[in-house]
Motif scaffolding. Structure first.
Motif, mmCIF file in Angstrom:
data_model
loop_
_atom_site.group_PDB
_atom_site.id
_atom_site.type_symbol
_atom_site.label_atom_id
_atom_site.label_comp_id
_atom_site.label_asym_id
_atom_site.label_seq_id
_atom_site.Cartn_x
_atom_site.Cartn_y
_atom_site.Cartn_z
ATOM 1 N N SER A 68 -0.543 -26.325 27.041
ATOM 2 C CA SER A 68 0.189 -26.201 25.874
ATOM 3 C C SER A 68 1.684 -25.639 26.186
ATOM 4 O O SER A 68 1.769 -24.915 27.256
ATOM 5 C CB SER A 68 -0.159 -25.173 24.687
ATOM 6 O OG SER A 68 -1.432 -25.709 24.334
ATOM 7 N N GLY A 69 2.632 -25.849 25.464
ATOM 8 C CA GLY A 69 3.836 -25.341 25.756
ATOM 9 C C GLY A 69 4.256 -24.370 24.620
ATOM 10 O O GLY A 69 4.059 -24.666 23.510
ATOM 11 N N VAL A 70 4.508 -23.031 24.741
ATOM 12 C CA VAL A 70 4.542 -22.140 23.797
ATOM 13 C C VAL A 70 5.895 -21.408 24.013
ATOM 14 O O VAL A 70 6.126 -21.198 25.139
ATOM 15 C CB VAL A 70 3.321 -21.030 24.103
ATOM 16 C CG1 VAL A 70 3.177 -19.848 23.228
ATOM 17 C CG2 VAL A 70 2.029 -21.555 24.121
ATOM 18 N N LEU A 71 6.492 -21.103 23.050
ATOM 19 C CA LEU A 71 7.566 -20.017 22.868
ATOM 20 C C LEU A 71 7.166 -18.690 22.386
ATOM 21 O O LEU A 71 6.634 -18.599 21.199
ATOM 22 C CB LEU A 71 8.660 -20.640 21.834
ATOM 23 C CG LEU A 71 9.851 -19.797 21.422
ATOM 24 C CD1 LEU A 71 10.621 -19.559 22.555
ATOM 25 C CD2 LEU A 71 10.703 -20.548 20.536
ATOM 26 N N ASP A 72 7.283 -17.732 23.006
ATOM 27 C CA ASP A 72 7.080 -16.186 22.615
ATOM 28 C C ASP A 72 8.518 -15.902 21.901
ATOM 29 O O ASP A 72 9.307 -15.347 22.694
ATOM 30 C CB ASP A 72 6.611 -15.491 24.056
ATOM 31 C CG ASP A 72 6.364 -13.854 23.778
ATOM 32 O OD1 ASP A 72 6.276 -13.937 22.507
ATOM 33 O OD2 ASP A 72 6.255 -13.347 24.620
ATOM 34 N N ALA A 73 8.454 -15.788 20.950
ATOM 35 C CA ALA A 73 9.778 -15.576 20.146
ATOM 36 C C ALA A 73 9.575 -13.710 20.099
ATOM 37 O O ALA A 73 8.879 -13.198 19.359
ATOM 38 C CB ALA A 73 9.927 -15.887 18.781
ATOM 39 N N GLY A 74 10.780 -13.122 20.484
ATOM 40 C CA GLY A 74 11.037 -11.826 20.552
ATOM 41 C C GLY A 74 10.048 -11.291 21.609
ATOM 42 O O GLY A 74 9.340 -10.172 21.113
ATOM 43 N N SER A 75 10.102 -11.603 22.821
ATOM 44 C CA SER A 75 9.245 -11.363 23.762
ATOM 45 C C SER A 75 9.215 -9.873 24.333
ATOM 46 O O SER A 75 8.248 -9.432 24.722
ATOM 47 C CB SER A 75 9.060 -12.083 24.924
ATOM 48 O OG SER A 75 8.308 -12.150 25.790
ATOM 49 N N GLY A 76 10.387 -9.308 24.131
ATOM 50 C CA GLY A 76 10.238 -7.748 24.424
ATOM 51 C C GLY A 76 10.012 -7.742 25.779
ATOM 52 O O GLY A 76 10.579 -8.555 26.581
ATOM 53 N N THR A 77 9.064 -6.658 26.300
ATOM 54 C CA THR A 77 8.693 -6.420 27.805
ATOM 55 C C THR A 77 7.593 -7.412 28.163
ATOM 56 O O THR A 77 6.938 -7.078 29.116
ATOM 57 C CB THR A 77 8.490 -4.882 27.741
ATOM 58 O OG1 THR A 77 7.190 -4.812 27.170
ATOM 59 C CG2 THR A 77 9.624 -4.168 27.354
ATOM 60 N N GLY A 78 7.380 -8.356 27.044
ATOM 61 C CA GLY A 78 6.251 -9.350 27.742
ATOM 62 C C GLY A 78 4.897 -8.889 27.580
ATOM 63 O O GLY A 78 4.163 -9.545 28.328
ATOM 64 N N VAL A 79 4.658 -8.109 26.761
ATOM 65 C CA VAL A 79 3.234 -7.733 26.328
ATOM 66 C C VAL A 79 2.363 -8.720 26.300
ATOM 67 O O VAL A 79 1.258 -8.942 26.875
ATOM 68 C CB VAL A 79 3.195 -6.705 25.226
ATOM 69 C CG1 VAL A 79 1.668 -6.423 24.993
ATOM 70 C CG2 VAL A 79 4.089 -5.327 25.484
ATOM 71 N N LEU A 80 2.876 -9.890 25.707
ATOM 72 C CA LEU A 80 1.841 -11.097 25.263
ATOM 73 C C LEU A 80 1.780 -12.038 26.247
ATOM 74 O O LEU A 80 0.814 -12.825 26.603
ATOM 75 C CB LEU A 80 2.399 -11.773 24.076
ATOM 76 C CG LEU A 80 1.488 -12.815 23.511
ATOM 77 C CD1 LEU A 80 0.234 -11.869 22.831
ATOM 78 C CD2 LEU A 80 2.156 -13.241 22.030
#
Length: 196
Positions: A39-51
């Motif tokens: 899958s191609g995913v956008l992490d919107a508002g990723s911050g420090t990348g917790v997710l």
């Protein structure tokens, strides 16, 4: 907006120690999304990348993740921590002005949606960046009440509120989505919209 960017830039170094991530709960939330390998995913508002490591586990080596945040300092921490995972692109940008140049299978807003000022316009922009049948997911690993209490304690984000899931569901429906699973309980918040 500039004031909020400065706020997040300033606290980027301490962000990961301010609230410990609950890995088990985040894994459960990511499982609810139903991402498939590749899958191609956008992490919107990723911050420090917790997710990011959780998303990477879900999309596998063939998947791609684009991490977007308006705070350069927050995103620099994300890249420092997770850049070595591979398949992750980091983009410093306001999500309301960001242009991907590609369509995504899923867009995830993890602990971010309350900070969006124009939520209907945000939903339209995200819908336009999704493939047909793609999904927009808003999720928090704490309750709506906890989110709002944390924000109320900060002068900078005190007005950034998380609405009840039923109200957000209506926003989704009014802006070109159908709505899948919805959770708004005492320890998590999750709503999945599918591009109609």
């Amino acid at each position: 907006m500039t004031h909020e960017r400065e706020f997040f830039d300033t606290i980027a170094g301490q962000w990961d120690t301010m609230r410990a991530a609950d890995a088990e709960k985040i894994n459960q939330l990511v499982d609810l999304i139903g991402l498939i390998p590749g899958s191609g995913v956008l992490d919107a508002g990723s911050g420090t990348g917790v997710l990011l490591p959780f998303l990477k586990r879900a999309v596998g080596t063939g998947g791609t993740i684009t991490a977007v945040d308006f705070s350069g300092n927050m995103l620099a921490k994300a890249e420092e921590k997770h850049g070595g995972l591979g398949g992750i692109e980091f983009a410093v940008a306001d999500i309301m002005q960001y242009t991907a140049g590609k369509a995504f299978d899923a867009i995830i807003c993890f602990n971010f949606f309350p900070h969006i000022k124009d939520k209907p316009q945000f939903l339209v922009r995200m819908r336009d960046m999704l493939r047909p049948g793609g999904q927009l997911v808003i999720m928090h690993d704490i309750s709506r009440e906890q989110v709002n209490a944390i924000h109320q304690g900060s002068k900078v984000v005190q007005d950034d509120r998380l609405a009840p899931a039923e109200a957000v569901k209506e926003l989704f429906l009014a802006n070109g989505f159908t709505v899948g699973e919805t959770i708004d309980d005492n320890d998590r918040y999750f709503i999945k919209g599918l591009k109609a």
